[in-house]
Scaffold this active site. Structure first.
Site, PDB file in Angstrom:
ATOM      1  N   SER A 137      -0.449  -1.641   8.447  1.00 25.00           N
ATOM      2  CA  SER A 137      -1.712  -1.339   7.786  1.00 25.00           C
ATOM      3  C   SER A 137      -1.864  -2.280   6.598  1.00 25.00           C
ATOM      4  O   SER A 137      -0.870  -2.843   6.119  1.00 25.00           O
ATOM      5  CB  SER A 137      -1.707   0.114   7.293  1.00 25.00           C
ATOM      6  OG  SER A 137      -2.764   0.367   6.404  1.00 25.00           O
ATOM      7  N   TYR A 150       1.436   8.162   3.094  1.00 27.26           N
ATOM      8  CA  TYR A 150       1.119   7.425   4.323  1.00 27.26           C
ATOM      9  C   TYR A 150       1.518   5.965   4.201  1.00 27.26           C
ATOM     10  O   TYR A 150       2.194   5.418   5.079  1.00 27.26           O
ATOM     11  CB  TYR A 150      -0.366   7.547   4.635  1.00 27.26           C
ATOM     12  CG  TYR A 150      -0.834   6.583   5.700  1.00 27.26           C
ATOM     13  CD1 TYR A 150      -0.417   6.744   7.015  1.00 27.26           C
ATOM     14  CD2 TYR A 150      -1.671   5.517   5.390  1.00 27.26           C
ATOM     15  CE1 TYR A 150      -0.833   5.855   8.000  1.00 27.26           C
ATOM     16  CE2 TYR A 150      -2.089   4.634   6.370  1.00 27.26           C
ATOM     17  CZ  TYR A 150      -1.662   4.793   7.675  1.00 27.26           C
ATOM     18  OH  TYR A 150      -2.071   3.914   8.654  1.00 27.26           O
TER      19      TYR A 150
END
Length: 270
Positions: A137, A150
């Site tokens: 990400s 996360y």
């Protein structure tokens, strides 16, 4: 490796995984789309039939936390493993329940590493080249407020991928990361909903309204709602390629932002 690859994609029941599986199959690659739950199998198989891709796209249940699913997956002959499955827990890092932290790491890090280790050993034992890719990400390279847990899982994947990149070179096994920006697949929006299962104004320091404002400031802008077609098109090119960059950030303005943020980090003060 030949021009047409045998590719396993985890987390292929929706979003980037599904789009990439379909796109690669259309290009003639032999793709196994691993999806988490049985209803996703049925839905995606129906879509495969409608698209006429039965010869190139196989849909199987693969919950990466299920030992029996994983054992079955290891019977499949593949050239490339795309670790795309993941979940996201958001919220204030100083208040998020620890069991949710463990759950996020279990799926995004431990299960992905376990599957990777098993396929790496399969490649090595069979004395053939392979490729491992992690869907990381933009959050693997910086930490916005409200997303600390996360992105910690994605930071961990970055470290694992970097180590594997060097360790596996001698075995002709290639390693890459793919680092999407904030694309509108529903994943980020669902993650932003998750804290409101447990955030309680009668208990927590963080106010629900304040948390929502933080998420809205990030996901309510055009930069937080990018068209996922751009990312899927990039993944279709990156995944089967024999050459390319180790880290692949899309779009370019996000790569530029990350580099600037990393430079500024050296000047941060408490």
């Amino acid at each position: 490796m030949t021009d047409k690859k045998r590719i396993l994609i985890t987390g292929a029941g929706s979003g980037f995984g599904e789009g990439t599986a379909i796109g690669l199959a259309k290009l003639g690659h032999k793709v196994i789309a691993g999806v988490q739950i049985s209803p996703q199998v049925t839905a995606l198989r129906r879509k495969v039939e409608e698209l006429g891709l039965q010869d190139n796209l196989r849909v199987e249940r693969l919950d990466i936390l299920d030992a029996y699913d994983v054992k079955f997956a290891l019977t499949w002959d593949i050239d490339i493993l795309l670790n795309n499955a993941g979940i996201g827990e958001a919220g204030p890092t100083f208040e998020i329940p620890i069991d949710l932290v463990r759950k996020n790491f279990e799926t995004n890090v431990f299960a992905a590493l376990d599957l990777t280790q098993r396929f790496v050993r399969k490649f090595i034992d069979e004395k053939r080249p392979g490729k491992i890719i992690f869907t990381s990400s933009m959050g693997g390279l910086f930490t916005p407020p409200g997303y600390g847990i996360y992105v910690a899982t994605k930071h961990a994947l970055e470290a694992i991928a970097e180590a594997l990149h060097d360790e596996l070179r001698v075995y002709n096994i290639k390693v890459q990361t793919i680092n999407p920006g904030a694309y509108l697949t529903g994943y980020n929006e669902t993650m932003a909903d998750n804290p409101f299962r447990w955030l309680d104004d009668n208990h927590n320091v963080t106010r629900r309204a304040d948390m929502k404002a933080i998420f809205d400031s990030m996901l309510g802008t055009p930069q937080g709602r990018l068209d996922p077609t751009e990312m899927i098109d990039a993944m279709i090119q990156i995944v089967p390629a024999d050459t390319g960059k180790f880290r692949n950030v899309v779009p370019q303005f996000v790569e530029d932002m990350l580099k600037e943020n990393q430079t500024k980090a050296w000047a941060n003060e408490i």
